[in-house]
Scaffold this active site. Sequence first.
Site, PDB file in Angstrom:
ATOM      1  N   SER A 123      13.885  10.944   5.868  1.00 33.53           N
ATOM      2  CA  SER A 123      12.764  11.895   5.564  1.00 33.53           C
ATOM      3  C   SER A 123      12.342  12.886   6.914  1.00 33.53           C
ATOM      4  O   SER A 123      12.883  12.561   7.994  1.00 33.53           O
ATOM      5  CB  SER A 123      11.513  10.913   5.508  1.00 33.53           C
ATOM      6  OG  SER A 123      10.257  11.775   5.712  1.00 33.53           O
ATOM      7  N   LYS A 125      12.439   6.113   7.076  1.00 31.18           N
ATOM      8  CA  LYS A 125      13.011   6.106   5.789  1.00 31.18           C
ATOM      9  C   LYS A 125      14.356   6.317   5.530  1.00 31.18           C
ATOM     10  O   LYS A 125      15.070   6.783   6.401  1.00 31.18           O
ATOM     11  CB  LYS A 125      12.240   7.149   5.043  1.00 31.18           C
ATOM     12  CG  LYS A 125      10.647   7.052   4.766  1.00 31.18           C
ATOM     13  CD  LYS A 125      10.268   6.404   3.756  1.00 31.18           C
ATOM     14  CE  LYS A 125      10.720   7.066   2.183  1.00 31.18           C
ATOM     15  NZ  LYS A 125       9.534   7.924   1.843  1.00 31.18           N
TER      16      LYS A 125
END
Length: 458
Positions: free
Chosen positions: A277, A283
């Site tokens: 991300s 992420k």
Amino acid sequence: MNKLWAGRTAAETARLADLFNSSIAVDSRMARQDIAGSMAHAAMLGAQGILSQTEADQLIEGLQGILDDLESGALAIDPDAEDIHMFVEQVLTQRLGDLGKKLHTARSRNDQVALDLRMYLREEIDVLTERTKVLIGVICDKAEAYKDAIMPGYTHLQRAQPISFGHQLMAYAMMLLRDLDRLRDCRRRLNLSPIGCCALAGTTYDTDREGEAAALGFAGICLNSIDGVSDRDFAVELCAALSIQMMHLSRLAEELILWSSWEFQFIELPDAYTTGSSIMPQKKNPDMAELVRGKTGRVYGDLMALLTMLKGLPLAYNKDMQEDKEGVFDACDTVKMCLSVMADMLPGMQARRDNMRKAASEGFINATDLADYLVAKGLPFRSAYQISGALVAKCIREGKTLESLRLEEYRQASPLIDEDVYAHIDLLACVQKRTSAGGTSTASVEKQIAAVRLLLAQ
Ligand code: ARG
């Protein structure tokens, strides 16, 4: 622009009309098939004495020159040409003079475009078939590696019964096998030649449609000239087969997305096929799987656009049909790409066996096996089901699992229960006992893998 068909009209079309009418941006990808079709056509005209053998040979040589120049880059596709058929004929006429104008004897662009599209899609089906086979092979390899990895099987997305991860994966191999079968079936009905149907009514020349079809690798000819130029069923069928295949790929994609989520943590996708991300450092996003899921919509759209375009069209050719190519090409491109991505991503997928096993041991998914145990001791299934259910409720109340209940606790529920209950509800045992054909035991998964590999080898 001045047109090849000048005669009936002054042939001065508006610039905007030319732009609107032109399909070269889409159909230039059929250049190779168009030229191969024209070479076979010239050969047939020569063999039938409709053109002299020398003329036919010169046309074939001229066409080969155009193909070579397109491939080497010496000749560029003219973006202002109306379509690929006009472009090739124009270049041929520039190069050979009036002889180039003889190529279009005993044919029309209507049967020519139907021929080109069938030839192009036939090659696409062969590539799609190969890539589907590769993906099935990859799935078999993964299923082999995880044939004894225990996970919860789900219904209603609720933990249902313990299964082998390999078994779950092989379900996708079965779907893809059906996809292969649909592609094969679609190719069989597609593989008839429309060339020689001409504009719609056939021709007065003494042509040899069968010979021309055979030279182009077709199994036969379209038997009705009106149908030959107006039929696009083969494109509809291919889009339908590809829509079903994308539905399968999207179900697999969805499971990969779920399993790789922090909530499941059943699998780890390879770094090469995930992204980070731009803002959240923790992420690891399954973008490729999400895109496979997302692209399913466009393939369904391609099918609906084609069906809607054809609906209610009067026979025979109508210009509406020029709109047939973009969608079916997009469907082929999309599915080829999705198959390659899946086949490249899956080998790097790691199952987190411990997490799968842990999830399998927390959902009372051996409650059916406990009931079966009581049935084996002589209870009717419904009574056994009630006792097992009551024991699950007790476990939930007391924060226990069926495996951790003491024998006295079991015996309070039913005196029929003995020490051997533990072996019976052991998760691995639950999986291995399901030896029915197509069941989840390791032996059954091995059989499935062997059967699928055998089919692939044939
Ligand atoms: N570009 C046209 C198509 O893709 C070729 C056939 C044109 N035929 C015609 N009668 N205008 O459909």
